[in-house]
Design a protein around this motif. Structure first.
Motif, PDB file in Angstrom:
ATOM      1  N   LEU A 140       0.828  -1.203   0.000  1.00  0.00           N
ATOM      2  CA  LEU A 140       0.000   0.000   0.000  1.00  0.00           C
ATOM      3  C   LEU A 140       0.863   1.252   0.000  1.00  0.00           C
ATOM      4  CD1 LEU A 140      -2.629  -1.129   2.664  1.00  0.00           C
ATOM      5  CD2 LEU A 140      -3.066  -0.770   0.227  1.00  0.00           C
ATOM      6  N   LEU A 141       1.814   1.304   0.910  1.00  0.00           N
ATOM      7  CA  LEU A 141       2.638   2.502   1.028  1.00  0.00           C
ATOM      8  C   LEU A 141       3.595   2.637  -0.155  1.00  0.00           C
ATOM      9  CD1 LEU A 141       3.379   2.516   4.864  1.00  0.00           C
ATOM     10  CD2 LEU A 141       1.945   4.111   3.586  1.00  0.00           C
ATOM     11  N   TYR A 142       4.133   1.510  -0.618  1.00  0.00           N
ATOM     12  CA  TYR A 142       5.061   1.617  -1.744  1.00  0.00           C
ATOM     13  C   TYR A 142       4.340   2.104  -3.000  1.00  0.00           C
ATOM     14  CZ  TYR A 142       8.643   0.765  -5.171  1.00  0.00           C
ATOM     15  OH  TYR A 142       9.558   0.943  -6.179  1.00  0.00           O
ATOM     16  N   SER A 143       3.231   1.480  -3.348  1.00  0.00           N
ATOM     17  CA  SER A 143       2.570   1.798  -4.614  1.00  0.00           C
ATOM     18  C   SER A 143       1.901   3.169  -4.594  1.00  0.00           C
ATOM     19  CB  SER A 143       1.531   0.720  -4.958  1.00  0.00           C
ATOM     20  OG  SER A 143       0.527   0.665  -3.952  1.00  0.00           O
ATOM     21  N   ARG A 144       1.364   3.565  -3.448  1.00  0.00           N
ATOM     22  CA  ARG A 144       0.618   4.828  -3.389  1.00  0.00           C
ATOM     23  C   ARG A 144       1.474   6.014  -2.971  1.00  0.00           C
ATOM     24  NH1 ARG A 144      -5.243   3.810  -2.746  1.00  0.00           N
ATOM     25  NH2 ARG A 144      -5.589   1.562  -2.929  1.00  0.00           N
ATOM     26  N   LEU A 145       2.586   5.743  -2.279  1.00  0.00           N
ATOM     27  CA  LEU A 145       3.348   6.858  -1.719  1.00  0.00           C
ATOM     28  C   LEU A 145       4.806   6.874  -2.168  1.00  0.00           C
ATOM     29  CD1 LEU A 145       3.489   9.309   0.132  1.00  0.00           C
ATOM     30  CD2 LEU A 145       3.741   7.761   2.082  1.00  0.00           C
ATOM     31  N   TRP A 146       5.585   5.876  -1.752  1.00  0.00           N
ATOM     32  CA  TRP A 146       7.033   5.944  -1.992  1.00  0.00           C
ATOM     33  C   TRP A 146       7.367   5.964  -3.480  1.00  0.00           C
ATOM     34  CZ3 TRP A 146       7.172   7.420   2.504  1.00  0.00           C
ATOM     35  CH2 TRP A 146       6.820   6.660   3.622  1.00  0.00           C
ATOM     36  N   SER A 147       6.640   5.191  -4.289  1.00  0.00           N
ATOM     37  CA  SER A 147       6.953   5.142  -5.718  1.00  0.00           C
ATOM     38  C   SER A 147       6.567   6.430  -6.439  1.00  0.00           C
ATOM     39  CB  SER A 147       6.244   3.949  -6.373  1.00  0.00           C
ATOM     40  OG  SER A 147       4.838   4.136  -6.342  1.00  0.00           O
ATOM     41  N   ARG A 148       5.709   7.247  -5.801  1.00  0.00           N
ATOM     42  CA  ARG A 148       5.220   8.463  -6.456  1.00  0.00           C
ATOM     43  C   ARG A 148       5.827   9.734  -5.878  1.00  0.00           C
ATOM     44  NH1 ARG A 148      -1.047   8.854  -6.583  1.00  0.00           N
ATOM     45  NH2 ARG A 148      -0.403  10.692  -7.785  1.00  0.00           N
ATOM     46  N   ALA A 149       6.121   9.739  -4.587  1.00  0.00           N
ATOM     47  CA  ALA A 149       6.578  10.975  -3.936  1.00  0.00           C
ATOM     48  C   ALA A 149       7.901  11.446  -4.530  1.00  0.00           C
ATOM     49  CB  ALA A 149       6.732  10.745  -2.442  1.00  0.00           C
ATOM     50  N   TYR A 150       8.040  12.771  -4.652  1.00  0.00           N
ATOM     51  CA  TYR A 150       9.321  13.318  -5.103  1.00  0.00           C
ATOM     52  C   TYR A 150      10.409  12.960  -4.096  1.00  0.00           C
ATOM     53  CZ  TYR A 150      12.652  16.486  -7.263  1.00  0.00           C
ATOM     54  OH  TYR A 150      13.749  16.993  -7.899  1.00  0.00           O
ATOM     55  N   GLY A 151      10.068  13.003  -2.817  1.00  0.00           N
ATOM     56  CA  GLY A 151      10.998  12.610  -1.764  1.00  0.00           C
ATOM     57  C   GLY A 151      10.270  12.523  -0.440  1.00  0.00           C
ATOM     58  N   ALA A 152      10.835  11.793   0.514  1.00  0.00           N
ATOM     59  CA  ALA A 152      10.184  11.636   1.811  1.00  0.00           C
ATOM     60  C   ALA A 152      11.216  11.382   2.896  1.00  0.00           C
ATOM     61  CB  ALA A 152       9.168  10.488   1.781  1.00  0.00           C
ATOM     62  N   VAL A 153      10.971  11.982   4.059  1.00  0.00           N
ATOM     63  CA  VAL A 153      11.800  11.787   5.247  1.00  0.00           C
ATOM     64  C   VAL A 153      10.929  11.181   6.336  1.00  0.00           C
ATOM     65  CG1 VAL A 153      13.141  12.937   7.060  1.00  0.00           C
ATOM     66  CG2 VAL A 153      13.317  13.725   4.680  1.00  0.00           C
ATOM     67  N   LEU A 154      11.423  10.149   6.988  1.00  0.00           N
ATOM     68  CA  LEU A 154      10.731   9.554   8.129  1.00  0.00           C
ATOM     69  C   LEU A 154      11.595   9.764   9.359  1.00  0.00           C
ATOM     70  CD1 LEU A 154       9.683   7.926   5.555  1.00  0.00           C
ATOM     71  CD2 LEU A 154       9.111   6.102   7.172  1.00  0.00           C
ATOM     72  N   THR A 155      10.973  10.276  10.429  1.00  0.00           N
ATOM     73  CA  THR A 155      11.751  10.471  11.653  1.00  0.00           C
ATOM     74  C   THR A 155      10.907  10.173  12.881  1.00  0.00           C
ATOM     75  OG1 THR A 155      13.204  12.004  12.845  1.00  0.00           O
ATOM     76  CG2 THR A 155      11.212  12.938  11.871  1.00  0.00           C
ATOM     77  N   SER A 156      11.571   9.724  13.919  1.00  0.00           N
ATOM     78  CA  SER A 156      10.925   9.393  15.186  1.00  0.00           C
ATOM     79  C   SER A 156      12.024   8.994  16.157  1.00  0.00           C
ATOM     80  CB  SER A 156       9.935   8.234  15.009  1.00  0.00           C
ATOM     81  OG  SER A 156       9.501   7.737  16.267  1.00  0.00           O
ATOM     82  N   ALA A 157      11.658   8.899  17.427  1.00  0.00           N
ATOM     83  CA  ALA A 157      12.622   8.429  18.423  1.00  0.00           C
ATOM     84  C   ALA A 157      12.726   6.906  18.417  1.00  0.00           C
ATOM     85  CB  ALA A 157      12.225   8.922  19.808  1.00  0.00           C
ATOM     86  N   THR A 158      11.747   6.221  17.806  1.00  0.00           N
ATOM     87  CA  THR A 158      11.745   4.752  17.826  1.00  0.00           C
ATOM     88  C   THR A 158      11.415   4.215  16.437  1.00  0.00           C
ATOM     89  OG1 THR A 158       9.473   4.882  18.664  1.00  0.00           O
ATOM     90  CG2 THR A 158      11.201   4.407  20.268  1.00  0.00           C
ATOM     91  N   LEU A 159      12.423   4.110  15.598  1.00  0.00           N
ATOM     92  CA  LEU A 159      12.253   3.528  14.267  1.00  0.00           C
ATOM     93  C   LEU A 159      12.997   2.208  14.123  1.00  0.00           C
ATOM     94  CD1 LEU A 159      12.467   6.702  11.985  1.00  0.00           C
ATOM     95  CD2 LEU A 159      10.431   5.410  12.645  1.00  0.00           C
TER      96      LEU A 159
END
Length: 733
Positions: free
Chosen positions: A487-506
Motif C-alpha cells: 500500500l505505502l510503496y505503490s501509493r506513496l514511496w513510488s510516487r513521492a518526489y521525496g520523503a523523510v521519516l523520523t521518530s525516536a523509535t524507528l
C-alpha cells in the motif's frame, strides 16, 4: 538537483540565526540530522520537475532532546523552495501538529531570513458544520420541519441533557470568532457522539451550494492551501488523500516533499485506513433506516420523476441485499465454532491464511454484487439531488428539498461504500499480492532458491466477531491488510518526489529491518541513527530486582500488589506501566484502600486531566503514582520533578489473539521463519524503548527504570531486549 553552495549557505545561515535568536546551543545530533536530510533531498534527480532517480526515503531515528522538528524544517524548507515543491509535514498527533504550526514555524520565520508560507490541513470531520449546527438548534423538539431528515444522520434519537445549551455556546463562540470551529481548539474535549451531530463529511457537504459556505470553518481553514509552501497535515489525512488518488486534498505526491514525524505510527495507520468491517445485523438495521428515509422523502418528489424512479430502484436493491445478509448471518452463526468464555464477552473466529469456506466465499460475492447495486443507485440519487443546486439547469427537484435531503442520502451513500469495501475484500479470491516493481525489505528472508521477484505479501487477515447483549446479538466481519508494504510503496514511496521519516523509535533491536518491511521502504533508501545528547549512564539506572514469580504465573498479580509499595516508597513521582487493563485495575483496587489519594489510573479521567492532577500533586509536595497501559507508555511528557521512576510490570508482548498479528505470524511460519523472534520480540523491543523513554525528557532529568519481568535476563531473547535499551547503568539482582 545538486545541493548548490547557495542552498547550503541558506541552511547553515538559518541554523546559526535560529540558535542565536532562541539563545540555544548547537546540538551534535541536530546538525547530523540537518546534513543528512539536506544531502538526501539534494541527491534526488529530476527532469522538468519529475523525479528521475529511483524511489527512496530518508529515515532518521533521533531520540528525545535532538530537536528533530527544527532540524527537518531548517534542512527541508530551503531545498523544497529551490525545487519548487510543497513541503508536506505529517504528524500522528494533534499536539505535535499544533506545536509545529503555532510554535516551531513561527519561531523559524521570526529568527531567520527564510521566507516561506505555511498552512494547517485537517480533514473535514475535525471542523464544525454550521448547517448541521443550525439544524440541531432550530429543530430541537420540532418534528414537522422540512429539514427534519437531518436527524436521520444521527445514531442517537435524543440529545443528551444540556446539549442544546452546549450547541448554543458553540454557535456564539464561533460567531464572535472566539473559536475557529476546529474541534481540537475547543477548550474541553467534545464527546464523539456529540461532535458527530455538528460535523459532516465530503458525501454530506453541499460545498459551494451551502448557504453557509462563505462562513464555513472547514473551507476557511483550507484557504491558501494551494499557495502554501509548507503544509502541516497528519498521517490520516495523507492516507485519505492517497486513497483518493493523491492530489485530491493535498498536493500530488509527485510535487511534494514529505516529512513524516512520529513515523513509527505510519504502517499501523495505513493498515487501519485500508481495513474494513460490516456488522451483519447492524447493516440490516441500517437498511430499515434507509427504507424509512426513502418513504419520508418520496412525498417531496414529483411522481414519475427520475429521482422517484431511483428511489424505487434503491428499495428493490435494498431488499435484495437484506436477503443476502440474512443468509450470511445464518451461515456464519450455524457453521462457525464460536467459543464464549463469558456470555458478556465476544467470541472471535479468524480464517487461517485468509481463506474462507467455499459457501461463505460465494455468499460474500453475492453480498458484493447486492451492495454495489445499492451503492450505485444511491450515487445516482446523490447526483440528481446535486443537480438541483445548479441554477443554470432545470431540475425536477426543488432546491429546498435538495438542501434537506442531500446530506442524508450522502450519508447513506458513504455508509454503503464502506460496506462495499468489506465485501470486495471478502470476495477477492487471489488474496496474496505482489508489489509492482520493487520489492520491500525482507522479513523473513526469502526461502532459499526462491526468486526475489516471486515473493508475495501475506494474504489479508479475515475474521469475524460475535457479540451478545441482553436483547440482541450481532456478527461483525473484518478484513485488513497484514502488512502495509504494498500500500505505502505503490501509493506513496513510488510516487513521492521525496520523503523523510523520523521518530525516536524507528529501529527494533537496533536495526531498521522491521520498519523496512512494515512500511515497504524502497531499496535505495538511506538510514541514520542519530546519537543522543543524553548521558544515560550518569542520568539513570535500569534495575531488575529479584522476583519469586514470573509474569506467566497465576500469583504474579498478588506479587505486584506486594512489591509496588516498596518500589514507590520515597519517590515523589512514579509511573507504573501494565500490559493489561484488567491487571491494572485489580492491583489498584487492592492497594487503593491502603494508600488513599496516592494512585491515579489513566481510566479515572481524560488523559489530560489525569496528567494535570498528577502534576498538581507533585507541585504541592505530595507523592503521586500513575497507573497506565499502552497509551501511557508512549507520548506522555513528564519532565523533571514530574517523573523520577518508571516501573514496567511486564514485557510488552503483543496479545496472542490479535488477528492481524496472528495472520502475520502464520505467514512467517509458512515461509519457514520463527514468528516469535522475527515479529513478537522486535515489536516488544519498540514498545519497551518507548516505555523507558518516558523517564528522561530533558538533559537535566534523572531517575530510574525498574523492570519486574525477569524474562529479560532469564530468556535468550531477553538480552536482545536489554541491549536495545538506552545505555542506562544496569543494576541486576
Amino acid at each position: 538537483m545538486a545541493l548548490t553552495d547557495a542552498i547550503k549557505q541558506d541552511i547553515q545561515q538559518a541554523y546559526r540565526d535560529l540558535l542565536s535568536g532562541k539563545d540555544i546551543r548547537a546540538r551534535y545530533g541536530q546538525r547530523l540530522m540537518i546534513a543528512e536530510i539536506a544531502r538526501y533531498m539534494g541527491a534526488i534527480t529530476d527532469n522538468d520537475g519529475q523525479r528521475t532517480s529511483p524511489p527512496s526515503v530518508c529515515v532518521v531515528e533521533a531520540g528525545t532532546g535532538t530537536g528533530k522538528t527544527l532540524a527537518y524544517l531548517v534542512a527541508a524548507i530551503p531545498v523544497a523552495k529551490a525545487l519548487g515543491k510543497t513541503l508536506v509535514i505529517s504528524t500522528a498527533t494533534v499536539a505535535l501538529q499544533d506545536q509545529i504550526v503555532l510554535k516551531d514555524l513561527p519561531d523559524l520565520k521570526k529568527h531567520t531570513n527564510l521566507q516561506f508560507s505555511w498552512t494547517l490541513a485537517k480533514g473535514r470531520g475535525r471542523y464544525l458544520c454550521l448547517s448541521r449546527l443550525e439544524s440541531r438548534l432550530q429543530e430541537e423538539g420540532h418534528g414537522d420541519s422540512d429539514t427534519m431528515p437531518l436527524f436521520l444522520l444521527d445514531d442517537l434519537q435524543t440529545d443528551e441533557a444540556g446539549s442544546k445549551a452546549f450547541f448554543e455556546q458553540m454557535l456564539a463562540s464561533y460567531g464572535s470568532r472566539e473559536w475557529d470551529g476546529d474541534r481540537d481548539h475547543w477548550p474541553e474535549q467534545i464527546p464523539d457522539d456529540v461532535w458527530r451531530q455538528v460535523t459532516t463529511d465530503h458525501r454530506q457537504c453541499t460545498n459551494r451550494h451551502c448557504s453557509y459556505f462563505d462562513s464555513c470553518a472547514f473551507f476557511d481553514a483550507r484557504k491558501g492551501l494551494d499557495e502554501a509552501e509548507v503544509v502541516v497535515a497528519n498521517h490520516d489525512l495523507v492516507l485519505a488523500d492517497l486513497a483518493l488518488g493523491g492530489g485530491a486534498i493535498l498536493p500530488e505526491p509527485e510535487n511534494a516533499l514529505y516529512v513524516f514525524d512520529e513515523a513509527h505510527h505510519l504502517p499501523d495507520k495505513a493498515l487501519n485506513h485500508f481495513a474494513a468491517s460490516v456488522g451483519l445485523n447492524s447493516a440490516r438495521q441500517w437498511l430499515k433506516q434507509l427504507s424509512q428515509a426513502l418513504s419520508t422523502m418520496q412525498p417531496y418528489l414529483a411522481p414519475g420523476a427520475q429521482a422517484t424512479k431511483t428511489l424505487d430502484r434503491i428499495s428493490i436493491a435494498s431488499r435484495d441485499l437484506d436477503l443476502v445478509l440474512a443468509r450470511v448471518y445464518e451461515q456464519m452463526d450455524e457453521n462457525t465454532a464460536w467459543e464464549f468464555s463469558d456470555e458478556r464477552r465476544p467470541a472471535q473466529w479468524r480464517y487461517a491464511h485468509g481463506e474462507l469456506p467455499e459457501v461463505l466465499s460465494n455468499l460474500a460475492a453475492e453480498a458484493r454484487i447486492a451492495t454495489a447495486n445499492v451503492c450505485r443507485h444511491l450515487g445516482s440519487l446523490v447526483d440528481e439531488l446535486q443537480g438541483a443546486f445548479d441554477e443554470r439547469k432545470e431540475s425536477e427537484i426543488d432546491r429546498d428539498t435538495a438542501e434537506a435531503w442531500f446530506p442524508v442520502i450522502g450519508a447513506f451513500h458513504s455508509r454503503a461504500e464502506d460496506q462495499l469495501r468489506l465485501w470486495v475484500a471478502w470476495s477477492e479470491r487471489d488474496v496474496g499480492s505482489k508489489r509492482d516493481g520493487e520489492e520491500a525489505g525482507p522479513s523473513p528472508e526469502p526461502v532459499k532458491g526462491e526468486p526475489k521477484s516471486e515473493r508475495r505479501s501475506p494474504a489479508p487477515a479475515r475474521w469475524a466477531v460475535k457479540q451478545r447483549w441482553e436483547h440482541a446479538e450481532d456478527i461483525t466481519l473484518y478484513s485488513s491488510p497484514v502488512l502495509a508494504d504494498n500500500l505505502l510503496y505503490s501509493r506513496l514511496w513510488s510516487r513521492a518526489y521525496g520523503a523523510v521519516l523520523t521518530s525516536a523509535t524507528l529501529t527494533a533491536l537496533g536495526r531498521f529491518d522491521r520498519l523496512k518491511t512494515r512500511a515497504g521502504l524502497p531499496e535505495h533508501s538511506r538510514f541514520l541513527n542519530v546519537p543522543s545528547s543524553f548521558r544515560y549512564a550518569d542520568m539513570a539506572t535500569v534495575e531488575i530486582p529479584a522476583m519469586s514469580v514470573m509474569p506467566t504465573d497465576d500469583s504474579f498479580t498478588d506479587t505486584l500488589t506486594e512489591r509496588l509499595p516498596d518500589l514507590w516508597a520515597g519517590e515523589k513521582a512514579t509511573l507504573v506501566l501494565f500490559t493489561a487493563r484488567r491487571q491494572m485495575q485489580q492491583v489498584r483496587d487492592a492497594l487503593d484502600p491502603k494508600y488513599p489519594g496516592l494512585i491515579i489510573t489513566q481510566d479515572d479521567k481524560a488523559k489530560g486531566e489525569v496528567l494535570r492532577e498528577h502534576c498538581a500533586r507533585v507541585d504541592e509536595g505530595k507523592p503521586s503514582v500513575l497507573f497506565g497501559v499502552a497509551s501511557f507508555a508512549e507520548g506522555i511528557d513528564l519532565p523533571g520533578k514530574y517523573l523520577h521512576h518508571v516501573v514496567i510490570t511486564r514485557l510488552p508482548f503483543s496479545v496472542p489473539d490479535d488477528p492481524i498479528e496472528a495472520s502475520l505470524a502464520e505467514w512467517v511460519t509458512q515461509r519457514g521463519g520463527n514468528p516469535f523472534m522475527e515479529i513478537t520480540v522486535p515489536d516488544a523491543s519498540v514498545k519497551l524503548v518507548q516505555a523507558v523513554g518516558r523517564l528522561l525528557r530533558t538533559e537535566q532529568d534523572t531517575g530510574r527504570v525498574t523492570i519486574l519481568d525477569r524474562r529479560i535476563i532469564s530468556r535468550r531473547y531477553g538480552q536482545l531486549l536489554l541491549d536495545a535499551l538506552p545505555p542506562f547503568r544496569r543494576v541486576i539482582d
